[in-house]
Design a protein around this motif. Structure first.
Motif, short mmCIF file in Angstrom:
data_model
loop_
_atom_site.label_atom_id
_atom_site.label_comp_id
_atom_site.label_asym_id
_atom_site.label_seq_id
_atom_site.Cartn_x
_atom_site.Cartn_y
_atom_site.Cartn_z
N ARG A 93 45.90 45.47 -57.70
CA ARG A 93 44.94 44.40 -57.96
C ARG A 93 45.61 43.05 -58.17
N ALA A 94 46.90 43.06 -58.45
CA ALA A 94 47.62 41.79 -58.56
C ALA A 94 47.73 41.09 -57.21
N GLU A 130 43.96 38.37 -55.49
CA GLU A 130 43.51 36.99 -55.58
C GLU A 130 43.97 36.16 -54.39
N ARG A 146 40.44 38.62 -59.57
CA ARG A 146 41.38 37.73 -60.24
C ARG A 146 42.55 38.52 -60.83
N THR A 147 43.71 37.90 -60.84
CA THR A 147 44.85 38.55 -61.47
C THR A 147 44.87 38.21 -62.96
N ASN A 148 45.77 38.87 -63.69
CA ASN A 148 45.92 38.62 -65.13
C ASN A 148 47.34 39.06 -65.52
N PRO A 149 47.75 38.80 -66.75
CA PRO A 149 49.14 39.14 -67.14
C PRO A 149 49.47 40.61 -66.95
N TRP A 150 48.55 41.52 -67.28
CA TRP A 150 48.83 42.94 -67.12
C TRP A 150 49.06 43.29 -65.66
N ARG A 151 48.26 42.75 -64.78
CA ARG A 151 48.43 43.05 -63.36
C ARG A 151 49.73 42.46 -62.81
N ARG A 152 50.06 41.25 -63.24
CA ARG A 152 51.33 40.65 -62.80
C ARG A 152 52.51 41.46 -63.30
#
Length: 417
Positions: free
Chosen positions: A313-314, A317, A398-404
């Motif tokens: 999912r990262a 976006e 959308r990405t987020n810190p966990w996905r990154r």
């Protein structure tokens, strides 16, 4: 090959010096079938030979097909598989194999002990299944046991799903021998998967893949009769691309890069672990800029690796902003590894779009130039999308810190990238 792109899409980029000396996207191929065949050959040493018959075998139907083919064998049965665990499919195959072994057919099995570990956590093939096979006359070997060699062998597994009957018929795809591959891929316990049955000259290459693994596992050289001359049996052109992992770009990645580059109208990717290297993500965006209909069908809420789904999912976006359409399969684990290009080119095999498959594991995929198979895959897509959710920036994209963070972790195994 076109010069490396100087643009950025937001993923980490190597420094300029490395960029000048690495194979990076987008790949540019001259138009036409011959040009693609030449590109694939010089990249992977595999030619798309004529004279094949290739058919899709979906979901739990693979066990019906395998048992039928095994019971028709007269000379040899060879199985190389990542997952083999006690289950109803296992019982069916063990019974069929032992029946043919007692009839004098040479039955040889290679099992990856890591993929076939039991719930109890032991990195080993189930001893009862193994004993039943051996008692029935089947020769069984493990691929790279871990005992005493953990660090050097933990990731260097064979992820193949390969069956060769009499050196004339081959099966490959995403299947494992376990309960998850039963049914129709429409419930959490029954995974969605795609496999192929192939007849024709490239079955020799599939047999060679087994033979090389068999030698490494301590098996004897296969007799010459295991490699019969194979006459043309159909209109499809096909080639089997084996990848053994590499420091740098593996044959699996080379194959995918060439197949993706060939797309002029459509590039549809269904993959269980969609976490490709940045160069491939850039290639997908470039194909979309060229007007190609780029789609990704990925695993959804039913997933066996939470961190891999987050990493997957990262990538959404930037892809979504670039016009790539993405779906997640909802009813079960979407485990297929297929590519559909335009209306004539397909890939079906064991190769995932993640660092393990592309850089560490042994993999195998069938590349097929055949409008009939492409039409079959298109039908699968139409059916699968009815059970999938399209992702958007507002809905899960959308990405987020966990996905990154998850993407950084899953890219660690990418060699020299």
């Amino acid at each position: 090959m076109e010069p490396p792109s100087t643009g950025t899409h937001g993923w980490e980029r190597p420094d300029e010096l490395n960029r000048q000396h690495e194979m990076r996207g987008p790949m540019g191929l001259p138009p036409g079938f011959r040009a693609f065949c030449h590109a694939l050959y010089q990249s992977t040493r595999v030619r798309l030979e004529p004279g094949h018959r290739v058919e899709l075998v979906e979901n739990g139907a693979v066990f019906d097909e395998l048992c039928c083919a095994i019971r028709q064998a007269t000379e040899s049965i060879h199985i190389l598989v990542f997952i083999w665990r006690p289950s109803e499919p296992s019982n069916r195959l063990v019974e069929a194999l032992c029946e043919r072994a007692r009839a004098g057919v040479a039955c040889r099995v290679i099992v990856d002990p890591v993929g076939s570990e039991e719930v109890r956590g032991e990195h080993d093939f189930d001893p009862q299944v193994e004993q039943r096979l051996r008692d029935g006359g089947v020769e069984v070997h493990y691929f790279r046991p871990l005992s005493g060699r953990w660090l050097g062998r933990l990731f260097g597994r064979t992820h193949h799903k390969l069956v060769v009957i009499d050196g004339k018929r081959g099966f490959t795809g995403g299947f494992g021998i376990w309960k998850s591959w039963q049914g129709q891929g429409d419930s959490p316990e029954e995974w969605r998967d795609t496999n192929v049955r192939v007849e024709g000259p490239t079955v020799r290459e599939m047999q060679l893949t087994f033979a090389r693994a068999w030698q490494e596992c301590g098996g004897a050289l296969l007799p010459e009769r295991c490699f019969p001359e194979l006459e043309p049996v159909g209109d499809a052109r096909a080639g089997f691309v084996e990848s053994i992992g590499a420091s740098g770009i593996s044959d699996a990645e080379r194959m995918l890069r060439m197949v993706f580059a060939e797309a002029r109208e459509r590039l549809w990717i269904a993959n269980a672990y969609f976490t490709p290297p940045n160069a491939i993500l850039e290639q997908l965006l470039e194909k979309r800029k060229q007007g190609v209909d780029v789609r990704v069908l990925a695993a959804g809420p039913v997933h066996d690796w939470r961190i891999v789904r987050a990493s997957q999912r990262a990538t959404y976006e930037k892809l979504l902003k670039g016009g790539v359409r993405i779906w997640e399969y909802q009813p079960s684990m979407m485990h297929s590894k297929t590519v559909l290009v335009d209306d004539w080119l397909s890939v079906v095999g064991s190769t995932n779009l993640d660092a393990l498959s592309l850089h560490r594991m042994r993999e195998g995929s069938l590349v097929v130039a055949d409008r009939h198979l492409a039409s079959q895959l298109e039908t699968c897509w139409a059916r699968d999308l009815k059970h999938s959710k399209e992702m958007t920036l507002a809905r899960g994209g959308r990405t987020n810190p966990w996905r990154r963070f998850a993407r950084q972790v899953t890219q660690i195994l990418a060699v020299d990238r």
